[in-house]
Design a protein around this motif. Structure first.
Motif, PDB file in Angstrom:
ATOM      1  N   LEU A 145      14.537  -6.220 -27.202  1.00 44.04           N
ATOM      2  CA  LEU A 145      15.329  -7.659 -27.276  1.00 44.04           C
ATOM      3  C   LEU A 145      16.512  -7.456 -26.260  1.00 44.04           C
ATOM      4  CD1 LEU A 145      15.724  -8.800 -30.948  1.00 44.04           C
ATOM      5  CD2 LEU A 145      13.957  -9.692 -29.245  1.00 44.04           C
ATOM      6  N   ALA A 146      17.115  -6.282 -26.157  1.00 50.51           N
ATOM      7  CA  ALA A 146      18.104  -5.799 -25.126  1.00 50.51           C
ATOM      8  C   ALA A 146      17.617  -5.745 -23.745  1.00 50.51           C
ATOM      9  CB  ALA A 146      18.939  -4.687 -25.648  1.00 50.51           C
ATOM     10  N   GLU A 147      16.568  -5.144 -23.582  1.00 56.50           N
ATOM     11  CA  GLU A 147      15.678  -4.897 -22.421  1.00 56.50           C
ATOM     12  C   GLU A 147      15.374  -6.289 -21.903  1.00 56.50           C
ATOM     13  OE1 GLU A 147      13.949  -3.115 -19.179  1.00 56.50           O
ATOM     14  OE2 GLU A 147      16.021  -2.995 -20.348  1.00 56.50           O
ATOM     15  N   ARG A 148      14.585  -7.052 -22.654  1.00 55.95           N
ATOM     16  CA  ARG A 148      14.435  -8.411 -22.170  1.00 55.95           C
ATOM     17  C   ARG A 148      15.482  -9.203 -21.650  1.00 55.95           C
ATOM     18  NH1 ARG A 148      12.479 -10.863 -19.304  1.00 55.95           N
ATOM     19  NH2 ARG A 148      11.272 -12.865 -19.641  1.00 55.95           N
ATOM     20  N   LYS A 149      16.577  -9.214 -22.255  1.00 53.40           N
ATOM     21  CA  LYS A 149      17.700  -9.775 -21.587  1.00 53.40           C
ATOM     22  C   LYS A 149      18.125  -9.288 -20.383  1.00 53.40           C
ATOM     23  CE  LYS A 149      21.606 -11.965 -21.558  1.00 53.40           C
ATOM     24  NZ  LYS A 149      21.602 -13.489 -20.742  1.00 53.40           N
ATOM     25  N   ARG A 150      18.372  -7.861 -20.238  1.00 48.27           N
ATOM     26  CA  ARG A 150      18.513  -7.091 -18.991  1.00 48.27           C
ATOM     27  C   ARG A 150      17.456  -7.502 -17.843  1.00 48.27           C
ATOM     28  NH1 ARG A 150      17.738  -3.238 -15.469  1.00 48.27           N
ATOM     29  NH2 ARG A 150      15.700  -2.657 -16.605  1.00 48.27           N
ATOM     30  N   LEU A 151      16.328  -7.459 -18.250  1.00 43.81           N
ATOM     31  CA  LEU A 151      15.380  -7.810 -17.170  1.00 43.81           C
ATOM     32  C   LEU A 151      15.547  -9.119 -16.412  1.00 43.81           C
ATOM     33  CD1 LEU A 151      12.098  -6.121 -18.289  1.00 43.81           C
ATOM     34  CD2 LEU A 151      13.366  -5.619 -16.295  1.00 43.81           C
ATOM     35  N   SER A 152      15.800 -10.356 -17.558  1.00 38.24           N
ATOM     36  CA  SER A 152      15.913 -11.632 -16.958  1.00 38.24           C
ATOM     37  C   SER A 152      17.130 -11.436 -16.050  1.00 38.24           C
ATOM     38  CB  SER A 152      16.314 -12.471 -18.338  1.00 38.24           C
ATOM     39  OG  SER A 152      17.544 -12.164 -18.873  1.00 38.24           O
ATOM     40  N   LEU A 196      25.428  -4.040 -24.436  1.00 42.59           N
ATOM     41  CA  LEU A 196      24.204  -4.664 -24.985  1.00 42.59           C
ATOM     42  C   LEU A 196      23.228  -3.493 -25.458  1.00 42.59           C
ATOM     43  CD1 LEU A 196      22.602  -7.415 -25.248  1.00 42.59           C
ATOM     44  CD2 LEU A 196      21.669  -6.824 -23.212  1.00 42.59           C
ATOM     45  N   LEU A 197      23.557  -2.363 -25.132  1.00 44.22           N
ATOM     46  CA  LEU A 197      22.567  -1.201 -25.548  1.00 44.22           C
ATOM     47  C   LEU A 197      23.054  -0.610 -26.828  1.00 44.22           C
ATOM     48  CD1 LEU A 197      21.918   0.251 -21.949  1.00 44.22           C
ATOM     49  CD2 LEU A 197      20.463  -1.422 -23.124  1.00 44.22           C
ATOM     50  N   VAL A 198      24.314  -0.835 -27.172  1.00 43.23           N
ATOM     51  CA  VAL A 198      25.040  -0.003 -28.271  1.00 43.23           C
ATOM     52  C   VAL A 198      24.160  -0.134 -29.448  1.00 43.23           C
ATOM     53  CG1 VAL A 198      27.124  -0.072 -29.619  1.00 43.23           C
ATOM     54  CG2 VAL A 198      27.265  -0.110 -27.117  1.00 43.23           C
ATOM     55  N   PRO A 199      23.753  -1.396 -29.922  1.00 44.38           N
ATOM     56  CA  PRO A 199      23.170  -1.104 -31.004  1.00 44.38           C
ATOM     57  C   PRO A 199      21.928  -0.423 -31.263  1.00 44.38           C
ATOM     58  CG  PRO A 199      23.473  -3.624 -30.582  1.00 44.38           C
ATOM     59  CD  PRO A 199      23.922  -2.817 -29.282  1.00 44.38           C
ATOM     60  N   ASN A 259      13.726  -1.802 -12.781  1.00 40.60           N
ATOM     61  CA  ASN A 259      13.772  -3.313 -12.822  1.00 40.60           C
ATOM     62  C   ASN A 259      12.450  -3.684 -12.388  1.00 40.60           C
ATOM     63  OD1 ASN A 259      16.543  -2.954 -13.361  1.00 40.60           O
ATOM     64  ND2 ASN A 259      17.373  -3.415 -11.174  1.00 40.60           N
ATOM     65  N   ASP A 260      11.616  -3.142 -12.094  1.00 41.33           N
ATOM     66  CA  ASP A 260      10.246  -3.617 -11.474  1.00 41.33           C
ATOM     67  C   ASP A 260       9.249  -3.550 -12.559  1.00 41.33           C
ATOM     68  OD1 ASP A 260      11.237  -4.087  -8.739  1.00 41.33           O
ATOM     69  OD2 ASP A 260      10.629  -2.126  -8.142  1.00 41.33           O
ATOM     70  N   GLY A 261       9.536  -2.990 -13.857  1.00 39.92           N
ATOM     71  CA  GLY A 261       8.472  -2.749 -14.790  1.00 39.92           C
ATOM     72  C   GLY A 261       8.930  -3.602 -15.929  1.00 39.92           C
ATOM     73  N   ARG A 262       8.136  -3.142 -17.134  1.00 36.30           N
ATOM     74  CA  ARG A 262       8.418  -4.104 -18.441  1.00 36.30           C
ATOM     75  C   ARG A 262       8.585  -2.896 -19.408  1.00 36.30           C
ATOM     76  NH1 ARG A 262       7.511  -9.692 -18.382  1.00 36.30           N
ATOM     77  NH2 ARG A 262       8.836  -9.050 -20.402  1.00 36.30           N
ATOM     78  N   LEU A 263       9.827  -2.382 -19.557  1.00 38.15           N
ATOM     79  CA  LEU A 263       9.938  -1.334 -20.382  1.00 38.15           C
ATOM     80  C   LEU A 263      10.320  -1.963 -21.772  1.00 38.15           C
ATOM     81  CD1 LEU A 263      11.078   1.366 -20.920  1.00 38.15           C
ATOM     82  CD2 LEU A 263      13.534   0.785 -20.341  1.00 38.15           C
ATOM     83  N   TYR A 297       8.796  -0.762 -25.489  1.00 40.73           N
ATOM     84  CA  TYR A 297       9.646  -0.525 -26.820  1.00 40.73           C
ATOM     85  C   TYR A 297       9.085  -1.518 -27.883  1.00 40.73           C
ATOM     86  CZ  TYR A 297      13.872   1.408 -24.281  1.00 40.73           C
ATOM     87  OH  TYR A 297      14.848   2.251 -23.599  1.00 40.73           O
ATOM     88  N   TRP A 298       8.427  -2.359 -27.381  1.00 33.43           N
ATOM     89  CA  TRP A 298       7.656  -3.258 -28.557  1.00 33.43           C
ATOM     90  C   TRP A 298       6.561  -2.366 -29.092  1.00 33.43           C
ATOM     91  CZ3 TRP A 298       9.632  -6.689 -31.518  1.00 33.43           C
ATOM     92  CH2 TRP A 298      10.577  -7.685 -31.082  1.00 33.43           C
ATOM     93  N   LEU A 299       5.919  -1.527 -28.076  1.00 30.61           N
ATOM     94  CA  LEU A 299       4.873  -0.747 -28.557  1.00 30.61           C
ATOM     95  C   LEU A 299       5.543   0.469 -29.492  1.00 30.61           C
ATOM     96  CD1 LEU A 299       1.914   0.202 -28.275  1.00 30.61           C
ATOM     97  CD2 LEU A 299       2.740   1.654 -26.433  1.00 30.61           C
TER      98      LEU A 299
END
Length: 562
Positions: A428-435, A454-457, A529-533, A537-539
């Motif tokens: 969820l945090a990475e989705r926000k960062r990518l947006s 945002l990464l602290v949790p 920034n060009d990937g879908r990290l 993480y969901w995987l």
């Protein structure tokens, strides 16, 4: 005369080979000298591990996934080498010699790292990866020197970690009530030293690496290890030395080799004809499970030779008790296998999570937090979790029908659960960062306008899980290992960490190949920034969920060893 005998330690000798005198050897002074080596090792290891990816991406210009794999492969190799270091210490060297030799090797590794990161010819020309696709990757010579330094240090870690805690505990006599209590305190101090070394590494040393120079950071590590080596050697006359009972890993291999060599041999009609050591005090009864291993205890004419009673070669004839101990170890394997996944999740905290932090705002006032220093939240969560459990939860448990508190399997399950939740939070945090990255794609800024906190949790959740699973795993494998092979418990624990780190590297490679598109991009692209990290993480979250289910099934079916 009787008083002098009471001062002698029955199972230890001094540096001259005479029975150790408890008034002049061992104890806290000797243990403190040994703890100094552990402090320097933990300081150096964490200073390298948590900040390795930022150097490989930012200075050596390696792709994001390649840098992540380099870091996890280094960690996996270091922990796997602990097994070989233990074999060397128990079979060929001694624990004392192992610590002395490998601490110097570790110092040499960090010294070479300081040289590798300090000389301009040993790194490619500088550039900004966010502003240019023309950054030149490090060539084979530059990577060769850097890799040699890192893995030379890994060899040092393998030799130190396999011996330092055991040699430290050797300084206390468990048959003496006072020293037995001191030994328990020693292990608490050992974990405290690990925590202190880690905290200094991810704060002070990481700051020096990022804001002064890498050479100074690694140079301090080298000096600390060399100083610790000299201090350790200065206590040579103060230590107690105990004879090693032999490597349990070698004993395990002996049963497997003997059973394989006799795979064509017929079983005797009477199992009482299987070999057993007459002098062995504690013997295990024969069981019918895994009967293929019983062939290691079948006595043949070659074993007997010319005498009536066999003089066994342990690589061709093993006792029934030794065979049964190996059978008991196989019962631990399902639990062992289902704990590996946690360390695959844990590996992301020093690889991709650090890369995420490097692209985000990390300032508190005028102070900018180094990306690798976000690991301090994980370490803090570990220490707070253990403190709350020990000081608050345990007193409550003692008032209930479970005064021993959570079982080891329950601790492991809790750790696996928190690692799964951590990956959901990380996605969820990475989705926000990518947006935010997508919104600012037209700009050339390296730091995105989104808070790194945002990464602290995800760091805290993995830290909580680590607090439970570390103590649960280690205690489970040590207590459930057969009485004659207790030393293998630590080895089982270390292999889960090693395989978890290697598993991360394998998973990254699979994901890169499977998700590659026609445009050349994949979930784990060269630039983060060009990937879908977030998909990665969901995987991990899904795999952690499946693994948790398998663990629950295995733990319900597990029957404790006698």
């Amino acid at each position: 005369m009787e008083e002098n005998r009471k001062q002698l330690v029955s199972d230890a000798v001094d540096y001259k080979g005479n029975s150790a005198d408890r008034t002049t050897s061992g104890g806290w002074v000797a243990a403190a000298l040994i703890l100094g080596v552990e402090l320097s090792e933990r300081l150096s290891t964490m200073a390298i591990v948590v900040n390795l990816v930022t150097y490989l991406v930012g200075t050596m210009h390696l792709p994001s996934a390649v840098s992540s794999n380099f870091a996890t492969n280094f960690g996996g190799t270091a922990y796997m080498l602990c097994l070989f270091g233990g074999i060397l210490a128990d079979t060929f060297l001694t624990r004392y010699r192992s610590i002395a030799i490998f601490s110097v090797i570790g110092s040499m590794g960090t010294c070479l790292l300081a040289i590798s990161t300090g000389l301009p010819k040993l790194r490619p020309p500088s550039c900004n990866p966010a502003r240019s696709n023309e950054c030149i990757e490090a060539n084979s010579m530059q990577m060769g020197v850097f890799t040699s330094a890192v893995y030379l240090y890994a060899i040092g870690v393998g030799g130190i970690k396999s011996s330092v805690s055991v040699f430290g505990s050797d300084q206390f006599d468990k048959t003496d009530e006072k020293e037995k209590l001191q030994m328990a305190t020693f292990f608490n101090m050992f974990f405290l030293i690990i925590s202190i070394g880690t905290l200094i590494a991810v704060t002070v040393l990481v700051y020096i690496q990022d804001n002064v120079s890498r050479s100074w950071g690694y140079g301090i590590c080298s000096a600390a290890m060399l100083l610790a080596s000299f201090i350790f050697l200065s206590g040579t006359k103060k230590y107690r030395y105990k004879e090693s009972p032999g490597s349990p890993i070698i004993q395990l291999l002996q049963v497997l080799v003997a059973a394989f060599r006799k795979r064509e041999v017929d079983f005797p009609s009477d199992i009482s004809h299987l070999y057993e050591e007459p002098s062995r005090e504690v013997k295990l009864s024969h069981t019918n499970r895994l009967r293929c291993l019983d062939k290691a205890a079948v006595i043949t004419s070659e074993d007997r030779g010319t005498s009536e009673w066999p003089t066994p070669n342990p690589w061709s004839l093993c006792s029934v008790t030794r065979v049964e101990e190996v059978k008991m170890l196989t019962g631990l394997l399902p639990i062992w296998a289902t704990t590996i996944m946690f360390w695959t999740v844990y590996a992301q905290m020093s690889s991709f999570s650090v890369q995420q932090a490097s692209t985000m705002e990390r300032s508190i006032g005028n102070f900018e937090i180094p990306p690798a220093s976000f690991n301090v939240f994980m370490i803090g969560a570990v220490m707070i979790t253990l403190g709350i459990y020990d000081r608050l939860a345990m007193p409550l448990f003692r008032k209930t029908s479970k005064p021993q508190g959570l079982t080891n399997l329950q601790k492991i399950g809790i750790g696996l659960f928190f690692s799964m939740i951590a990956m959901v939070g990380a996605a969820l945090a990475e989705r926000k960062r990518l947006s935010v990255a997508e919104t600012n794609r037209s700009t050339s800024t390296l730091i995105l306008p989104v808070s790194g906190f945002l990464l602290v949790p995800q760091f805290i959740l993995v830290g909580i899980g680590n607090g439970f699973i570390y103590s649960g795993q280690l205690d489970f494998f040590i207590t459930e290992s057969p009485r004659g092979m207790k030393g293998i418990g630590t080895g089982l624990f270390l292999t889960t960490i090693s395989l978890g780190l290697f598993g991360s590297s394998i998973l990254v490679e699979i994901v890169r190949k499977v998700t590659r598109t026609k445009g050349g991009h994949n979930w784990l692209a060269a630039r983060i920034n060009d990937g879908r990290l977030d998909y990665f993480y969901w995987l991990l979250a899904v795999l952690s969920f499946i693994n948790l289910g398998l663990f629950l099934v295995c733990s319900r079916r597990y029957k404790p060893n006698p």
